[in-house]
Design an enzyme around this catalytic site. Structure first.
Site, PDB file in Angstrom:
ATOM      1  N   MET A   1       0.826  -1.210   0.000  1.00 44.47           N
ATOM      2  CA  MET A   1       0.000   0.000   0.000  1.00 44.47           C
ATOM      3  C   MET A   1       0.855   1.254   0.000  1.00 44.47           C
ATOM      4  SD  MET A   1      -3.281  -0.848   2.450  1.00 44.47           S
ATOM      5  CE  MET A   1      -2.291  -1.109   3.929  1.00 44.47           C
TER       6      MET A   1
ATOM      7  N   ASP B   1      11.449   4.134   4.423  1.00 46.19           N
ATOM      8  CA  ASP B   1      11.318   2.698   4.681  1.00 46.19           C
ATOM      9  C   ASP B   1      12.672   2.157   5.147  1.00 46.19           C
ATOM     10  OD1 ASP B   1      10.698  -0.222   4.333  1.00 46.19           O
ATOM     11  OD2 ASP B   1       8.955   0.555   3.248  1.00 46.19           O
TER      12      ASP B   1
ATOM     13  N   ASP C   1      13.759   3.974  10.204  1.00 49.03           N
ATOM     14  CA  ASP C   1      13.236   3.035  11.190  1.00 49.03           C
ATOM     15  C   ASP C   1      12.225   3.815  12.015  1.00 49.03           C
ATOM     16  OD1 ASP C   1      12.664   1.468  13.380  1.00 49.03           O
ATOM     17  OD2 ASP C   1      14.745   1.179  14.007  1.00 49.03           O
ATOM     18  N   VAL C   2      10.937   3.509  11.851  1.00 47.00           N
ATOM     19  CA  VAL C   2       9.894   4.333  12.472  1.00 47.00           C
ATOM     20  C   VAL C   2       9.885   4.237  13.989  1.00 47.00           C
ATOM     21  CG1 VAL C   2       8.404   4.313  10.433  1.00 47.00           C
ATOM     22  CG2 VAL C   2       8.105   2.548  12.215  1.00 47.00           C
TER      23      VAL C   2
ATOM     24  N   ASN D   1       2.135   4.904   7.215  1.00 51.55           N
ATOM     25  CA  ASN D   1       1.693   3.652   6.604  1.00 51.55           C
ATOM     26  C   ASN D   1       2.468   2.442   7.116  1.00 51.55           C
ATOM     27  OD1 ASN D   1       0.333   2.250   4.033  1.00 51.55           O
ATOM     28  ND2 ASN D   1       2.489   1.656   4.084  1.00 51.55           N
TER      29      ASN D   1
ATOM     30  N   TYR E   1      -1.624  -6.932  17.689  1.00 49.78           N
ATOM     31  CA  TYR E   1      -1.904  -6.262  16.429  1.00 49.78           C
ATOM     32  C   TYR E   1      -3.178  -5.432  16.544  1.00 49.78           C
ATOM     33  CZ  TYR E   1      -2.858  -5.462  11.497  1.00 49.78           C
ATOM     34  OH  TYR E   1      -3.108  -4.876  10.290  1.00 49.78           O
TER      35      TYR E   1
ATOM     36  N   LYS F   1      -3.398  -1.317  16.363  1.00 44.71           N
ATOM     37  CA  LYS F   1      -4.219  -0.612  15.378  1.00 44.71           C
ATOM     38  C   LYS F   1      -5.347   0.165  16.049  1.00 44.71           C
ATOM     39  CE  LYS F   1      -2.031  -1.623  11.609  1.00 44.71           C
ATOM     40  NZ  LYS F   1      -1.351  -0.535  10.847  1.00 44.71           N
TER      41      LYS F   1
END
Length: 250
Positions: free
Chosen positions: A17, A36, A62-63, A89, A155, A159
């Site tokens: 995505m 990314d 690296d987020v 994202n 997870y 989210k």
């Protein structure tokens, strides 16, 4: 073009995505930072956009690292002068770990999927305040709204955190002209970190419950993100845009 003159950072932009969002944004006139950890794939997306006449650059990010976020935002401002749009994202799949009660997996989900979104907003909001506004789109999931069999609870929790931190930021920064919204995809092509990617012949969970009877496409999510990022959504903030073929309506 709908994003003419805008500068966008898109995390997880090297594949799936995220890569589709990068292509769509560049096609609509934005200058795109492909952020990314996967450099080879990110460079491929960068080259593809350049060949199509767009303006994009890959930056390693690296987020989970605040220092890495600060460096990426600083490099973006140095190159393009500002940040108008952030698309958070980057994330990992709910089936990336076979042990659905793993504490280690819980920590990883929260670190990447939730903390990564918070750090992204923390890093870009001062830049958006400096230019009088901006748009942040956080990619959550229907898993942030309902539970499913087979997913690690971490997870869903991560989210769900994205869902509510989006609303919190929307309320806190509306007066600065910063809009913050979330997108909630349903059954999509498998992420690289998912068990489905490792076993493409396995049955697709939830598919029998999708009224439209098919997976969604990355372009369908990308177009939803484009709308929220654009000025067409100028009076929309704190909203949840569900892209799931009717799954959560059943």
């Amino acid at each position: 073009m709908r994003l003419e003159g805008k500068v966008a950072i898109i995390t997880g932009g090297a594949s799936g995505m995220g890569a589709e969002e990068c292509r769509i944004f560049a096609r609509e006139g934005a200058k795109v930072v492909i952020a990314d950890v996967s450099e080879d794939l990110g460079r491929q997306v960068e080259a593809e956009i350049a060949e199509s006449g767009g303006d994009a650059v890959f930056m390693h990010l690296d987020v989970t690292s605040e220092d890495a976020w600060d460096a990426t935002v600083s490099a973006t401002v140095e190159r393009y002068g500002k940040v108008d749009i952030l698309v958070n994202n980057a994330g990992i799949s709910g089936t990336h770990h076979p042990d659905t009660m793993s504490t280690e997996a819980w920590d990883t989900f929260m670190d990447i999927n939730a903390k990564g979104v918070f750090l992204g907003m923390k890093s870009v909001i001062p830049q958006m305040q400096a230019v009088g506004g901006g748009s942040i789109v956080n990619i959550s999931s229907i898993s942030g709204m309902v539970g499913q069999q087979g997913n690690h609870m971490g997870y869903n929790a991560s989210k769900g955190a994205v869902r509510i931190v989006t609303k919190s930021a929307a309320v806190q920064y509306a007066q600065d002209g910063i809009r913050v919204n979330s997108v909630h995809p349903g059954v999509m092509p498998p992420m690289r970190s998912s068990s489905a990617a490792r076993n493409p012949e396995a049955p697709i969970p939830l598919m029998d419950h999708v009224p439209m009877g098919r997976r969604g496409g990355t372009d369908e999510v990308g177009n939803a993100v484009l709308f929220l990022a654009s000025n067409e959504a100028s009076y929309i903030t704190g909203a949840e845009l569900v892209v799931d073929g009717g799954l959560t309506a059943t």
